[in-house]
Design a protein around this motif. Sequence first.
Motif, PDB file in Angstrom:
ATOM      1  N   ALA A  32      69.323  63.817  75.024  1.00 32.49           N
ATOM      2  CA  ALA A  32      67.973  63.842  75.615  1.00 32.49           C
ATOM      3  C   ALA A  32      66.902  64.311  74.632  1.00 32.49           C
ATOM      4  CB  ALA A  32      67.973  64.741  76.849  1.00 32.49           C
TER       5      ALA A  32
ATOM      6  N   SER B  69      62.590  56.740  80.007  1.00 30.19           N
ATOM      7  CA  SER B  69      61.762  57.848  79.550  1.00 30.19           C
ATOM      8  C   SER B  69      60.338  57.393  79.264  1.00 30.19           C
ATOM      9  CB  SER B  69      62.357  58.419  78.265  1.00 30.19           C
ATOM     10  OG  SER B  69      61.412  59.254  77.628  1.00 30.19           O
TER      11      SER B  69
ATOM     12  N   TYR C 191      64.896  57.637  69.902  1.00 27.66           N
ATOM     13  CA  TYR C 191      65.164  57.926  71.316  1.00 27.66           C
ATOM     14  C   TYR C 191      64.378  56.964  72.219  1.00 27.66           C
ATOM     15  CZ  TYR C 191      64.984  60.485  75.732  1.00 27.66           C
ATOM     16  OH  TYR C 191      65.050  60.833  77.069  1.00 27.66           O
TER      17      TYR C 191
ATOM     18  N   VAL D 201      60.537  71.947  76.068  1.00 26.90           N
ATOM     19  CA  VAL D 201      59.640  73.016  75.624  1.00 26.90           C
ATOM     20  C   VAL D 201      59.523  74.134  76.670  1.00 26.90           C
ATOM     21  CG1 VAL D 201      57.537  71.825  76.451  1.00 26.90           C
ATOM     22  CG2 VAL D 201      57.372  73.487  74.600  1.00 26.90           C
TER      23      VAL D 201
ATOM     24  N   THR E 211      57.357  79.188  68.770  1.00 21.03           N
ATOM     25  CA  THR E 211      56.743  78.365  67.729  1.00 21.03           C
ATOM     26  C   THR E 211      56.129  77.130  68.367  1.00 21.03           C
ATOM     27  OG1 THR E 211      58.417  79.072  66.167  1.00 21.03           O
ATOM     28  CG2 THR E 211      57.153  77.104  65.571  1.00 21.03           C
TER      29      THR E 211
ATOM     30  N   ASN F 259      54.593  73.550  67.738  1.00 24.03           N
ATOM     31  CA  ASN F 259      54.609  72.526  66.693  1.00 24.03           C
ATOM     32  C   ASN F 259      53.217  71.908  66.570  1.00 24.03           C
ATOM     33  OD1 ASN F 259      57.390  72.952  66.610  1.00 24.03           O
ATOM     34  ND2 ASN F 259      57.812  71.274  68.029  1.00 24.03           N
TER      35      ASN F 259
ATOM     36  N   ARG G 163      55.791  68.054  64.725  1.00 30.53           N
ATOM     37  CA  ARG G 163      57.103  67.421  64.699  1.00 30.53           C
ATOM     38  C   ARG G 163      56.937  65.930  64.371  1.00 30.53           C
ATOM     39  NH1 ARG G 163      60.387  68.250  70.144  1.00 30.53           N
ATOM     40  NH2 ARG G 163      59.357  66.356  70.772  1.00 30.53           N
TER      41      ARG G 163
ATOM     42  N   ASP H 249      56.253  63.000  67.004  1.00 28.44           N
ATOM     43  CA  ASP H 249      55.815  63.638  68.253  1.00 28.44           C
ATOM     44  C   ASP H 249      54.667  62.828  68.861  1.00 28.44           C
ATOM     45  OD1 ASP H 249      56.296  65.657  70.029  1.00 28.44           O
ATOM     46  OD2 ASP H 249      55.046  67.157  69.029  1.00 28.44           O
TER      47      ASP H 249
HETATM   48  C1  UD1 Z   1      60.847  65.142  76.472  1.00 32.92           C
HETATM   49  C2  UD1 Z   1      62.345  65.073  76.723  1.00 32.92           C
HETATM   50  C3  UD1 Z   1      62.827  63.672  76.512  1.00 32.92           C
HETATM   51  C4  UD1 Z   1      61.983  62.774  77.400  1.00 32.92           C
HETATM   52  C5  UD1 Z   1      60.490  62.905  77.119  1.00 32.92           C
HETATM   53  C6  UD1 Z   1      59.674  62.109  78.134  1.00 32.92           C
HETATM   54  C7  UD1 Z   1      63.724  67.038  76.294  1.00 32.92           C
HETATM   55  C8  UD1 Z   1      64.430  67.840  75.283  1.00 32.92           C
HETATM   56  N1  UD1 Z   1      63.053  65.980  75.819  1.00 32.92           N
HETATM   57  O1  UD1 Z   1      60.529  64.835  75.098  1.00 32.92           O
HETATM   58  O2  UD1 Z   1      64.198  63.584  76.915  1.00 32.92           O
HETATM   59  O3  UD1 Z   1      62.397  61.455  77.317  1.00 32.92           O
HETATM   60  O4  UD1 Z   1      60.138  64.272  77.308  1.00 32.92           O
HETATM   61  O5  UD1 Z   1      58.323  62.354  77.979  1.00 32.92           O
HETATM   62  O6  UD1 Z   1      63.746  67.314  77.472  1.00 32.92           O
HETATM   63  N2  UD1 Z   1      57.280  71.920  71.285  1.00 32.92           N
HETATM   64  C9  UD1 Z   1      56.779  73.023  70.626  1.00 32.92           C
HETATM   65  N3  UD1 Z   1      57.625  74.068  70.367  1.00 32.92           N
HETATM   66  C10 UD1 Z   1      58.944  74.057  70.757  1.00 32.92           C
HETATM   67  C11 UD1 Z   1      59.452  72.909  71.442  1.00 32.92           C
HETATM   68  C12 UD1 Z   1      58.580  71.847  71.677  1.00 32.92           C
HETATM   69  O7  UD1 Z   1      55.600  73.066  70.273  1.00 32.92           O
HETATM   70  O8  UD1 Z   1      59.657  75.064  70.515  1.00 32.92           O
HETATM   71  C13 UD1 Z   1      56.367  70.788  71.560  1.00 32.92           C
HETATM   72  C14 UD1 Z   1      56.858  69.470  70.985  1.00 32.92           C
HETATM   73  O9  UD1 Z   1      56.484  69.316  69.625  1.00 32.92           O
HETATM   74  C15 UD1 Z   1      56.151  68.475  71.918  1.00 32.92           C
HETATM   75  C16 UD1 Z   1      56.107  69.214  73.266  1.00 32.92           C
HETATM   76  O10 UD1 Z   1      56.310  70.585  72.972  1.00 32.92           O
HETATM   77  O11 UD1 Z   1      54.833  68.231  71.487  1.00 32.92           O
HETATM   78  C17 UD1 Z   1      57.187  68.739  74.215  1.00 32.92           C
HETATM   79  O12 UD1 Z   1      58.423  68.742  73.495  1.00 32.92           O
HETATM   80  P1  UD1 Z   1      59.834  68.510  74.212  1.00 32.92           P
HETATM   81  O13 UD1 Z   1      60.006  69.435  75.346  1.00 32.92           O
HETATM   82  O14 UD1 Z   1      60.871  68.484  73.141  1.00 32.92           O
HETATM   83  O15 UD1 Z   1      59.634  67.091  74.900  1.00 32.92           O
HETATM   84  P2  UD1 Z   1      59.320  65.613  74.381  1.00 32.92           P
HETATM   85  O16 UD1 Z   1      59.521  65.448  72.937  1.00 32.92           O
HETATM   86  O17 UD1 Z   1      58.019  65.248  74.999  1.00 32.92           O
END
Ligand code: UD1
Length: 312
Positions: A81, A124, A148, A192, A207, A209, A275, A278
Motif C-alpha cells: 500500500a 486508489s 503504485y 501519514v 518529519t 516531507n 518525497r 509525491d
Molecule cells: C496514500 C496511501 C496509498 C493510497 C493513496 C491514495 C498509505 C501508506 N498510502 O498514499 O495506499 O493509494 O493514499 O491517495 O496509506 N508525509 C509526511 N511525513 C511522513 C509521512 C508522510 O510529510 O512521515 C506526507 C507525504 O509526503 C504525503 C502525505 O504526507 O505528502 C501523505 O502521505 P501518505 O500517508 O504516505 O499517503 P499517500 O502517499 O498520499
Amino acid sequence: MARYLVTGGCGFIGSHLIERLLAAGDEVRVLDDLSTGKHENLPDGVPVMVGDVADADAVRAAMSGEDGKGVDGCFHLAAVASVDRSREAWLETHHANLSGTIAVFDAARRANPAGPIPVIYASSAAVYGDNPDMPLSEDAATRPLSAYGADKLGCELHARVADGVHGVPTAGFRFFNVYGPRQDPKSPYSGVISIFAGRIARGEPITVNGDGEQVRDFIFVKDLVRYLTAAMGHPQPGAPVYNVCTGRPTSVNRLAEVLAELSGRPLDRRYGPARPGDIRVSIGDPTRLVTAFGMSCDTPLEDGLRQTLAWL
Ligand code: UD1
Ligand code: NAD
C-alpha cells in the motif's frame, strides 16, 4: 449468510471489512502473506491462509477452501500500500499489486461451477497522479506519478477485461487517504496520520516531507468498508470504478497541528526533503459514490482522529 475470501484481510482496511462481514453473519477466510498484516488484527477463529496473492495456485486454493467449500465472492485488498515502497522495490511491488490482481480475477472466473464470482477490489486516488482538475471526478484523466498508481490503474484496466472477456463482475474503489485504528503507527511505510499520531503520542518529533502544504482527502476507515459490502450485494456490469472520498481538503501541516491539539502534546515538527513522486493536491468528488450507494463519508476528521488516538 454468504462466504467470502478477503485477500489482505490481516491488514488495516481488511480487518475492518472483516469485522463488518462477521457482524452481518457472513463467513470469511483470508489470504495474506503477513508482510504488513498481522494475525492480531483479526478476531480468533478467522481462517488465514498464509501465501502470496501473485501465486495463482495459492489464490485458487484460497477460493476453493481447505474444506472444498467455495466462496460467493472475493474482496481483494492485498497489495503493497506504500507509494514510497513502490519506488524502492518497483518490480516486487508490481508483482503483488498488478500480477496479484490478475491472479484474483483469473481465479474468480473459474471459482464456482455455477459461474464467475464477483470481485470487489481496492484501487486508489493515486491513479490521478498530478491531474490538477480538483475535485477529481472518476472521469478526470488518469496520470499516475508512481509505480503504485500505475499498477492500480492497471488493475482497473484488467477489471474491464475480467468483466468484458471473462464475465467476472467487478467494482473498483479509488480510495483516497484512509485512516483509523489498526493502521500501523510504527512502520515508516504506513499512512501519514498513523505515523504522526504515533510519534506525537510518544513525544517524538515528526518529519514533514517538503513544505507540508500538500493536501489530502482523508477517509475514516469505518465509512469506507460500508461501500465494499454494499457493492458485493449488487454487482454491476461494466467494471465500474468509484472514488471513496469526502471532497474536503486537509494539508499535512494542518493535520499535524490538529493531531497535536487533540492529543494535548506539544508539536515537534521538522521539515525534510519532498518525497519523489509525491502528489501535491488530492481531493475527490464523491458525487458518483453518493448517487450509487446513497451514503456519504460523513465521519468528521476530528472525530475519526479522536478514535484513532484512543486506539494507540
Ligand atoms: C496514500 C496511501 C496509498 C493510497 C493513496 C491514495 C498509505 C501508506 N498510502 O498514499 O495506499 O493509494 O493514499 O491517495 O496509506 N508525509 C509526511 N511525513 C511522513 C509521512 C508522510 O510529510 O512521515 C506526507 C507525504 O509526503 C504525503 C502525505 O504526507 O505528502 C501523505 O502521505 P501518505 O500517508 O504516505 O499517503 P499517500 O502517499 O498520499
Ligand atoms: P495494509 O498494508 O495494512 O494491508 C495490505 C495487506 O495485504 C496486508 O495484510 C499485507 O500483509 C497484505 N499483502 C501485501 N502484499 C501481499 C501479497 N503479495 N500477497 C498476500 N498478501 C499481501 O494496507 P491497507 O491500507 O489496509 O491497504 C489495503 C488496500 O487498500 C491495498 O490494496 C491498498 O493499496 C489500498 N489503498 C489503501 C489506501 C490507504 O490510504 N490506506 C488508499 C488507497 C488504496
